[in-house]
Design a protein around this motif. Structure first.
Motif, mmCIF file in Angstrom:
data_model
loop_
_atom_site.group_PDB
_atom_site.id
_atom_site.type_symbol
_atom_site.label_atom_id
_atom_site.label_comp_id
_atom_site.label_asym_id
_atom_site.label_seq_id
_atom_site.Cartn_x
_atom_site.Cartn_y
_atom_site.Cartn_z
ATOM 1 N N PHE A 4 44.378 47.303 47.755
ATOM 2 C CA PHE A 4 43.289 47.328 46.687
ATOM 3 C C PHE A 4 43.049 46.267 46.000
ATOM 4 N N LEU A 5 44.227 45.879 45.330
ATOM 5 C CA LEU A 5 43.962 44.832 44.380
ATOM 6 C C LEU A 5 43.765 43.580 45.191
ATOM 7 N N ALA A 6 44.394 43.327 46.326
ATOM 8 C CA ALA A 6 44.099 42.141 47.098
ATOM 9 C C ALA A 6 42.659 41.980 47.548
ATOM 10 N N ALA A 7 41.902 43.286 48.014
ATOM 11 C CA ALA A 7 40.826 43.335 48.465
ATOM 12 C C ALA A 7 39.884 42.821 47.263
ATOM 13 N N CYS A 8 40.093 43.252 46.158
ATOM 14 C CA CYS A 8 39.218 43.153 45.104
ATOM 15 C C CYS A 8 39.123 41.501 44.592
ATOM 16 N N CYS A 9 40.469 41.339 44.357
ATOM 17 C CA CYS A 9 40.745 39.946 43.542
ATOM 18 C C CYS A 9 40.641 38.805 44.419
ATOM 19 N N VAL A 10 41.248 38.787 45.696
ATOM 20 C CA VAL A 10 41.225 37.366 46.368
ATOM 21 C C VAL A 10 40.000 36.922 46.859
ATOM 22 N N PRO A 11 38.979 37.825 47.429
ATOM 23 C CA PRO A 11 37.829 37.219 48.000
ATOM 24 C C PRO A 11 36.874 36.560 46.642
ATOM 25 N N SER A 12 37.012 37.419 45.336
ATOM 26 C CA SER A 12 36.297 36.738 44.228
ATOM 27 C C SER A 12 36.896 35.548 43.682
ATOM 28 N N PHE A 13 38.327 35.655 43.828
ATOM 29 C CA PHE A 13 38.990 34.298 43.358
ATOM 30 C C PHE A 13 38.736 33.153 44.184
#
Length: 374
Positions: A4-13
């Protein structure tokens, strides 16, 4: 949780990082340049508009997540890696989508107004009027705090004030490289931690939105860390203030039975330093019979520089002070009652007292304190 953390943070980053890189080249062509001035700390012309990358990356990522949730529910497809405990919350995500898009629409209006202000400057009166109108509209649409009282109008007034204050607090904080965006990143991560780990039932939508904002801020900070290659401008500072204000209201105050009434203090813990800075600056300006919205060097970060700290270390000090008070919010959700909560409040007040002492010494060192002999 890691998924969940990766799915939220990586694309927006990634969207924010590459979007900010593009704006570094485009802003000078558009005339979006922040020129050095007496009240500013930078000495070379610097591109503005990085806030557009923060806004766009947040919008695209949240929009994609909403579209994916709708696709999964409407077609009943099975997405590999989607945790079952998260799937059951997808109907709630769509149910709250109206409020989410109302917040994004309000943020769009603020970002556009901020961009106009970055181009040619706007008087504070119409900007404040728009902010008040946006806050009232969002409260009327259901984005409001209960503050655990029976009278709904009290929660409505508190929420309007909370939104307007945070919009301006983060705008005021945008006075040194990585200061406002760094504090917003710390606040986003801490609020997300509260929403995902400190409550009985994780609030995936609120926590996810905060992680998306954190990723967007992280991508921008890669370009904004000292020495900054680009500033976010009013379009970014007002947008992140609005998102933090509204999302925390939905997440922290929505359910009165979370963990006791003392948890309503959590946002004040996480945002204690920016709220203190905003309040102290307003008091200083009004006491000196100046416009409360006229920029100057009365902020805590400026006082630290006057004490001899280099700007990056002054910013780091403010970040650490924010993190110190914010960590108290995580403990607040584990406090059994008001006795334990008041101990944490005392600790918070001690940190703010340290900030006040440093700020007062900085003013006297600069000869600007009314009680000094300078």
């Amino acid at each position: 949780m890691l998924w969940f953390l990766a799915a939220c943070c990586v694309p927006s980053f990634l969207l924010s990082y590459f979007g900010t890189a593009a704006l570094r080249r485009l802003a000078p062509r558009w005339g979006l340049i922040d020129q050095p001035a007496a009240r500013k700390v930078h000495v070379t012309p610097t591109p503005l508009g990085g806030g557009l990358a923060i806004f766009a990356s947040f919008l695209v990522t949240v929009g994609a997540a909403q579209a994916l949730a709708w696709l999964i529910l409407s077609t009943d497809i099975s997405l590999p890696g989607l945790p079952p405990e998260l799937r059951v919350h997808l109907p709630g995500v769509l149910y709250r989508s109206q409020q989410v898009w109302a917040i994004i629409a309000a943020g769009t209006l603020l970002a556009v107004m901020g961009l106009i202000d970055d181009f040619k400057g706007l008087p504070w009166q119409p900007r404040l009027a728009v902010q008040l109108g946006i806050a009232v509209a969002l409260v009327a649409g259901g984005v409001r705090a209960t503050v655990f009282v029976d009278a709904p109008w009290i929660g409505a007034i508190v929420t309007v004030g909370w939104i307007v204050v945070l919009i301006n607090a983060f705008n005021f904080l945008d006075n040194m490289d990585a200061l406002s965006s760094g504090i917003a990143l710390i606040a986003s991560v801490l609020f997300a931690a509260v929403m995902l780990t400190c409550v009985a039932e994780p609030r995936w939508l609120v926590g996810g939105a905060l992680l998306v904002l954190a990723g967007s801020l992280g991508g921008f900070l890669c370009h904004n860390r000292p020495p900054a290659k680009i500033f976010m401008g009013d379009s970014g500072s007002t947008f992140i203030g609005l998102v933090l204000a509204t999302v925390t209201v939905l997440g922290t105050f929505y359910d009165e039975s979370v963990a006791g009434q003392h948890v309503m203090l959590a946002p004040l813990f996480i945002l204690a330093v920016p709220l203190y800075d905003f309040t102290s600056v307003m008091i200083i300006r009004v006491s000196e019979r100046r416009s409360p919205f006229h920029p100057d060097k009365s902020h805590f970060s400026h006082r630290l520089v006057e004490l001899g700290l280099d700007r990056p270390y002054a910013v780091l000090t403010v970040h650490l002070a924010t993190l110190t008070t914010g960590l108290g919010a995580l403990l607040l959700y584990r406090a059994a009652g008001w006795t334990e909560a008041l101990i944490l409040v005392a600790q918070l007040l001690c940190v703010l007292a340290i900030v006040a002492i440093l700020e007062t010494v900085g003013r006297r060192r600069n000869g600007t304190d009314p009680g000094s002999n300078g």
